[in-house]
Write a protein that holds these residues in place. Structure first.
Motif, PDB file in Angstrom:
ATOM      1  N   ARG A  61       0.881  -1.245  -0.099  1.00 30.86           N
ATOM      2  CA  ARG A  61       0.027   0.048  -0.152  1.00 30.86           C
ATOM      3  C   ARG A  61       0.924   1.190  -0.082  1.00 30.86           C
ATOM      4  O   ARG A  61       0.679   2.412  -0.580  1.00 30.86           O
ATOM      5  CB  ARG A  61      -0.960   0.061   1.296  1.00 30.86           C
ATOM      6  CG  ARG A  61      -2.178   0.750   0.999  1.00 30.86           C
ATOM      7  CD  ARG A  61      -3.040   0.864   2.228  1.00 30.86           C
ATOM      8  NE  ARG A  61      -3.460  -0.356   2.598  1.00 30.86           N
ATOM      9  CZ  ARG A  61      -3.953  -0.899   3.728  1.00 30.86           C
ATOM     10  NH1 ARG A  61      -4.053  -0.024   4.744  1.00 30.86           N
ATOM     11  NH2 ARG A  61      -4.325  -2.338   3.864  1.00 30.86           N
ATOM     12  N   LEU A  62       2.026   1.322   0.823  1.00 37.71           N
ATOM     13  CA  LEU A  62       3.074   2.387   0.668  1.00 37.71           C
ATOM     14  C   LEU A  62       3.713   2.719  -0.652  1.00 37.71           C
ATOM     15  O   LEU A  62       3.702   3.755  -1.045  1.00 37.71           O
ATOM     16  CB  LEU A  62       4.038   2.085   1.915  1.00 37.71           C
ATOM     17  CG  LEU A  62       4.898   3.077   2.057  1.00 37.71           C
ATOM     18  CD1 LEU A  62       4.383   4.732   2.384  1.00 37.71           C
ATOM     19  CD2 LEU A  62       6.116   2.860   2.975  1.00 37.71           C
ATOM     20  N   MET A  63       3.915   1.384  -1.282  1.00 38.84           N
ATOM     21  CA  MET A  63       4.523   1.556  -2.603  1.00 38.84           C
ATOM     22  C   MET A  63       3.547   2.120  -3.511  1.00 38.84           C
ATOM     23  O   MET A  63       3.960   2.932  -4.328  1.00 38.84           O
ATOM     24  CB  MET A  63       5.153   0.334  -2.842  1.00 38.84           C
ATOM     25  CG  MET A  63       6.325  -0.245  -2.019  1.00 38.84           C
ATOM     26  SD  MET A  63       7.540   1.072  -2.249  1.00 38.84           S
ATOM     27  CE  MET A  63       8.800  -0.050  -3.187  1.00 38.84           C
TER      28      MET A  63
ATOM     29  N   ARG B  25       0.986   4.081  -3.067  1.00 39.28           N
ATOM     30  CA  ARG B  25       0.863   5.539  -2.678  1.00 39.28           C
ATOM     31  C   ARG B  25       1.932   6.384  -3.205  1.00 39.28           C
ATOM     32  O   ARG B  25       1.716   7.448  -3.560  1.00 39.28           O
ATOM     33  CB  ARG B  25       0.849   5.575  -1.111  1.00 39.28           C
ATOM     34  CG  ARG B  25      -0.413   7.049  -0.805  1.00 39.28           C
ATOM     35  CD  ARG B  25      -0.754   6.796   0.581  1.00 39.28           C
ATOM     36  NE  ARG B  25       0.095   5.985   1.384  1.00 39.28           N
ATOM     37  CZ  ARG B  25       0.427   6.580   2.885  1.00 39.28           C
ATOM     38  NH1 ARG B  25      -0.083   7.836   3.151  1.00 39.28           N
ATOM     39  NH2 ARG B  25       0.952   6.082   3.453  1.00 39.28           N
ATOM     40  N   LEU B  26       3.147   5.890  -3.134  1.00 43.72           N
ATOM     41  CA  LEU B  26       4.317   6.902  -3.521  1.00 43.72           C
ATOM     42  C   LEU B  26       4.343   6.770  -5.040  1.00 43.72           C
ATOM     43  O   LEU B  26       4.591   7.810  -5.612  1.00 43.72           O
ATOM     44  CB  LEU B  26       5.575   5.968  -2.794  1.00 43.72           C
ATOM     45  CG  LEU B  26       5.921   6.172  -1.528  1.00 43.72           C
ATOM     46  CD1 LEU B  26       7.174   5.573  -0.726  1.00 43.72           C
ATOM     47  CD2 LEU B  26       6.068   7.835  -1.195  1.00 43.72           C
ATOM     48  N   ALA B  27       3.929   5.634  -5.776  1.00 43.35           N
ATOM     49  CA  ALA B  27       3.895   5.842  -7.122  1.00 43.35           C
ATOM     50  C   ALA B  27       2.818   6.792  -7.811  1.00 43.35           C
ATOM     51  O   ALA B  27       3.005   7.111  -8.634  1.00 43.35           O
ATOM     52  CB  ALA B  27       3.909   4.357  -7.494  1.00 43.35           C
ATOM     53  N   ASP B  28       1.928   6.671  -6.961  1.00 43.27           N
ATOM     54  CA  ASP B  28       0.688   7.668  -7.331  1.00 43.27           C
ATOM     55  C   ASP B  28       0.862   9.030  -7.042  1.00 43.27           C
ATOM     56  O   ASP B  28       0.300   9.923  -7.596  1.00 43.27           O
ATOM     57  CB  ASP B  28      -0.552   7.090  -6.692  1.00 43.27           C
ATOM     58  CG  ASP B  28      -0.949   5.607  -7.453  1.00 43.27           C
ATOM     59  OD1 ASP B  28      -0.534   5.556  -8.585  1.00 43.27           O
ATOM     60  OD2 ASP B  28      -1.789   4.969  -6.834  1.00 43.27           O
ATOM     61  N   ALA B  29       1.737   9.333  -6.125  1.00 43.87           N
ATOM     62  CA  ALA B  29       1.972  10.934  -5.701  1.00 43.87           C
ATOM     63  C   ALA B  29       2.824  11.822  -6.835  1.00 43.87           C
ATOM     64  O   ALA B  29       3.556  11.335  -7.157  1.00 43.87           O
ATOM     65  CB  ALA B  29       2.694  10.959  -4.440  1.00 43.87           C
ATOM     66  N   ARG B  30       2.092  12.864  -7.054  1.00 46.08           N
ATOM     67  CA  ARG B  30       2.549  13.586  -8.145  1.00 46.08           C
ATOM     68  C   ARG B  30       3.159  15.050  -7.683  1.00 46.08           C
ATOM     69  O   ARG B  30       3.461  15.906  -8.435  1.00 46.08           O
ATOM     70  CB  ARG B  30       1.582  13.813  -9.319  1.00 46.08           C
ATOM     71  CG  ARG B  30       1.287  12.821  -9.804  1.00 46.08           C
ATOM     72  CD  ARG B  30       2.022  12.129 -11.012  1.00 46.08           C
ATOM     73  NE  ARG B  30       1.599  11.035 -11.688  1.00 46.08           N
ATOM     74  CZ  ARG B  30       2.189   9.982 -11.959  1.00 46.08           C
ATOM     75  NH1 ARG B  30       3.708  10.009 -11.643  1.00 46.08           N
ATOM     76  NH2 ARG B  30       1.988   9.061 -12.406  1.00 46.08           N
ATOM     77  N   SER B  31       2.796  15.145  -6.217  1.00 49.23           N
ATOM     78  CA  SER B  31       2.965  16.285  -5.663  1.00 49.23           C
ATOM     79  C   SER B  31       4.591  17.069  -5.767  1.00 49.23           C
ATOM     80  O   SER B  31       4.645  18.444  -5.844  1.00 49.23           O
ATOM     81  CB  SER B  31       2.593  16.669  -4.318  1.00 49.23           C
ATOM     82  OG  SER B  31       3.390  15.653  -3.451  1.00 49.23           O
ATOM     83  N   GLY B  32       5.594  16.374  -6.031  1.00 49.16           N
ATOM     84  CA  GLY B  32       6.920  16.843  -5.990  1.00 49.16           C
ATOM     85  C   GLY B  32       7.569  16.626  -7.428  1.00 49.16           C
ATOM     86  O   GLY B  32       8.785  16.988  -7.426  1.00 49.16           O
ATOM     87  N   ALA B  33       6.615  16.372  -8.292  1.00 42.72           N
ATOM     88  CA  ALA B  33       7.282  16.167  -9.810  1.00 42.72           C
ATOM     89  C   ALA B  33       7.734  17.647 -10.326  1.00 42.72           C
ATOM     90  O   ALA B  33       8.758  17.533 -11.087  1.00 42.72           O
ATOM     91  CB  ALA B  33       6.163  15.674 -10.508  1.00 42.72           C
ATOM     92  N   SER B  34       7.205  18.632 -10.353  1.00 38.60           N
ATOM     93  CA  SER B  34       7.627  19.949 -10.665  1.00 38.60           C
ATOM     94  C   SER B  34       9.071  20.303 -10.306  1.00 38.60           C
ATOM     95  O   SER B  34       9.842  20.774 -10.624  1.00 38.60           O
ATOM     96  CB  SER B  34       6.677  20.917 -10.514  1.00 38.60           C
ATOM     97  OG  SER B  34       5.423  20.895 -11.244  1.00 38.60           O
ATOM     98  N   ALA B  35       9.105  20.243  -8.654  1.00 35.98           N
ATOM     99  CA  ALA B  35      10.375  20.627  -8.097  1.00 35.98           C
ATOM    100  C   ALA B  35      11.540  19.516  -8.683  1.00 35.98           C
ATOM    101  O   ALA B  35      12.608  20.126  -8.828  1.00 35.98           O
ATOM    102  CB  ALA B  35      10.385  20.463  -6.566  1.00 35.98           C
TER     103      ALA B  35
END
Length: 182
Positions: A3-5, A7-17
């Motif tokens: 579940r943690l993996m 969630r990390l794969a789906d996260a897009r919040s830091g892509a621009s940085a």
């Protein structure tokens, strides 16, 4: 753990940085390169203006002295402002053609370093002199070094910019030097 993996794969919040972190060094290198190329082209153009001005000012008079030559070189040097004038060398030479149209150095003065030897042969472009006429030659050399001090990393060091300008005397056949020193 699955579940943690996910969630990390789906996260897009830091892509621009992260994208910005990858692109920033490339953009800084391109900007720095553009600034250095602009500085080099500006200095190259100004070295021609220095040569033109020095020869033209010398060709406007009938006689010159050591002080006159120093003033002409100082005036021509001011064209380089705001760039450093330390690596600038100006050699002003009066070349007189003999009866066979062979150019000989009548006098020569340099702001730094050695001037041309009086009496030595000087080859001028064809058609520039006639027998018993003269030409003022301004030879300008500038050792350009990048302003940002990146010469060891991005370039081989300094670039020698050499420019030569010829001007025929306007008020007499030759420009005489009234004193023997420079």
């Amino acid at each position: 753990m699955k579940r943690l993996m996910r969630r990390l794969a789906d996260a897009r919040s830091g892509a621009s940085a992260i994208e910005f972190a990858f692109i920033l060094p490339v953009m800084l290198i391109l900007y720095t390169g553009a600034v250095e190329v602009n500085n080099a082209l500006t200095v190259y153009r100004r070295t021609m203006q220095v040569a033109t001005t020095a020869a033209d000012l010398t060709a406007q008079v009938k006689t010159v002295t050591k002080t006159d030559i120093a003033d002409i070189q100082a005036a021509a040097t001011s064209i380089l402002t705001p760039y450093s004038t330390g690596p600038l060398k100006i050699v002003l030479t009066s070349v007189v053609a003999n009866d066979n149209n062979v150019g000989k150095v009548e006098w020569s003065c340099a702001n730094t370093g050695a001037a041309r030897t009086t009496g030595s042969t000087f080859k001028v472009p064809n058609g520039l002199t006639e027998p018993d006429s003269s030409v003022i030659v301004a030879e300008v050399t500038y050792a350009f070094k990048p302003l940002l001090g990146l010469s060891g990393f991005f370039s081989p060091g300094s670039y020698n910019m050499e420019r030569t300008f010829y001007a025929r005397p306007r008020r007499s056949l030759t420009v005489k030097k009234t004193d023997n020193s420079c």
